[in-house]
Write a protein that holds these residues in place. Structure first.
Motif, PDB file in Angstrom:
ATOM      1  N   THR A  32      -3.219   7.178  -3.597  1.00 11.54           N
ATOM      2  CA  THR A  32      -2.932   5.957  -2.839  1.00 11.54           C
ATOM      3  C   THR A  32      -3.521   4.742  -3.556  1.00 11.54           C
ATOM      4  O   THR A  32      -4.673   4.771  -3.971  1.00 11.54           O
ATOM      5  CB  THR A  32      -3.559   6.059  -1.438  1.00 11.54           C
ATOM      6  OG1 THR A  32      -3.032   7.214  -0.773  1.00 11.54           O
ATOM      7  CG2 THR A  32      -3.236   4.816  -0.615  1.00 11.54           C
ATOM      8  N   THR A  42      -3.341   0.177  -3.634  1.00  9.33           N
ATOM      9  CA  THR A  42      -2.870  -1.079  -3.053  1.00  9.33           C
ATOM     10  C   THR A  42      -2.605  -2.051  -4.198  1.00  9.33           C
ATOM     11  O   THR A  42      -3.455  -2.220  -5.072  1.00  9.33           O
ATOM     12  CB  THR A  42      -3.913  -1.668  -2.097  1.00  9.33           C
ATOM     13  OG1 THR A  42      -4.159  -0.718  -1.055  1.00  9.33           O
ATOM     14  CG2 THR A  42      -3.412  -2.965  -1.470  1.00  9.33           C
ATOM     15  N   LYS A  93       0.869  -1.174   0.000  1.00 12.80           N
ATOM     16  CA  LYS A  93       0.000   0.000   0.000  1.00 12.80           C
ATOM     17  C   LYS A  93       0.903   1.220   0.000  1.00 12.80           C
ATOM     18  O   LYS A  93       1.764   1.354   0.881  1.00 12.80           O
ATOM     19  CB  LYS A  93      -0.918   0.010   1.230  1.00 12.80           C
ATOM     20  CG  LYS A  93      -1.950   1.124   1.191  1.00 12.80           C
ATOM     21  CD  LYS A  93      -2.896   1.023   2.376  1.00 12.80           C
ATOM     22  CE  LYS A  93      -3.957   2.111   2.304  1.00 12.80           C
ATOM     23  NZ  LYS A  93      -4.839   2.079   3.477  1.00 12.80           N
TER      24      LYS A  93
END
Lengths: 126, 256
Positions: free
Chosen positions: A93, A95, A37
């Motif tokens: 962001t 993952t 992440k």
């Protein structure tokens, strides 16, 4: 290139069954998946192989620049899957679940079952 | 001229111009030869799960390469591979790459345009007086001549330059020599293009390699130009271990 803040990272090992790589033979461990992440530092949607550069930490919490590959895919094949030059924004962001590099270098390959990229709101990419 | 007739005249002119453009871009297949023209993408190999198709794997290299070939494989460093300078894929590797190819049949030649690496090959058809290159001149993709035999286009290619990844790239690194020779037989069954390949190289192969590949036709245009970026190509080396870490780093002189 803007350096995003470290969001934190989680690295998990898991046994998976993955499709055999064409053109990536031996470079990634198809039997394992790691989860990262982090924040996007760079998205190079360019041939021969588009690369997503992620700022994330390894399992020891050490911040690193990770290269995320998409198998042997090139721009035409990723475009047909729905990717584009705007798919990732610097600083966002994400993952990533992918096969780790066999050399131990900070690189993962997103190819096959159990791998992929997910945005902060939970949407899969593309 | 009344507006209606004027509009009609403009429409006819535009349509005619458009047809001319289409004709220029996609010349008609010469009469009396099999129609192989079109754009083809994806590939299926026969026999399936072959260790040479869509490209030679490590098992295939062990089984098929001469002692010279295996010695070169052992010595070669992936970090020295020309592809990290964006050098294009050679033959027959490009046949197995999962990108599209366009075939254009002209009266005296056949042109293969590969999406991968912007490679364009010209196959010079026999019987048209084409001048052969002077003796000893070598080419990365060889020199190709062709002829039609029944429903097939038969392409013979030789005069290849030495290629450290001539039979396999991507860490396998199986080389091919200047003695490499390919025979490609193309035919068409409906919307499927079939390639039957024989590859020989007495320097590096113990015997000929044979395989068949089918390519479905696609209506999607080629995604050109390929525009390989050397910096991006070299970034791939982050996950590749050099066999010779004690040696000086390789200077990428061809990426300028």
């Amino acid at each position: 290139m803007k350096s995003g803040a470290l969001i934190g990272a989680l690295v998990l090992g898991a046994v998976v069954t993955a499709a055999a790589h064409h053109g990536q033979a031996g470079l990634f461990d198809d039997t394992r998946i790691v989860e990262l992440k982090g924040t996007v530092k760079q998205w190079s949607f360019i041939n021969p192989h588009p690369i997503l550069v992620l700022d994330a930490a390894d399992e020891k919490g050490v911040r690193k620049e990770w290269d995320v590959y998409f198998g042997p895919a090139a721009v035409p094949s990723l475009r047909r899957q729905g990717f584009s030059g705007d798919t990732f924004k610097v600083g966002e962001t994400v993952t990533v679940k992918g096969h780790p590099a066999t050399t131990g270098s900070p690189g993962v390959d997103v190819l096959g079952k159990g791998t992929g990229v997910v945005r902060a709101d939970g949407r899969s990419v593309p | 001229m009344k507006p209606l007739w004027k509009a009609l005249a403009i429409a006819v002119a535009l349509a005619t111009t458009g047809l001319a453009v289409v004709f220029t871009q996609s010349p008609a297949v010469p009469a009396g030869v099999p129609n192989l023209s079109g754009i083809f993408a994806g590939r299926r190999c026969f026999p399936a799960n072959s260790d040479v198709c869509p490209e030679m794997n490590a098992k295939g290299a062990e089984r098929l390469m001469t002692a010279r070939g295996k010695a070169l494989i052992a010595a070669f460093d992936e970090h020295a591979a020309p592809k990290y300078d964006c050098s294009p894929a050679g033959l027959p590797i490009i046949f197995g790459d999962p990108w599209a190819v366009r075939i254009e049949q002209l009266a005296d030649r056949v042109i293969f345009t590969y999406e991968k690496d912007d490679v364009v090959r010209t196959v010079w058809l026999e019987g048209h007086g084409h001048q052969r290159p002077r003796s000893g001149l070598l080419f990365m993709h060889g020199y190709s001549t062709g002829r039609y035999e029944g429903n097939q286009l038969v392409v013979e290619t030789n005069r290849f330059t030495f290629d450290p990844e001539g039979f396999a790239g991507d860490v396998i690194n199986a080389p091919s020599s200047t003695q490499k020779r390919l025979v490609e037989r193309y035919s068409r069954n409906g919307n499927t293009l079939r390639l039957e390949l024989t590859a020989e190289d007495p320097v590096f192969l113990l015997g000929p390699i044979n395989y068949t590949m089918d390519y479905p036709e696609t209506k999607e245009p080629l995604s050109l130009p390929w525009n390989c970026d050397p910096a991006s190509a070299q970034r791939n080396l982050h996950v590749v271990k050099s066999k010779y870490p004690q040696d000086p780093p390789i200077t990428r002189r061809n990426s300028q």
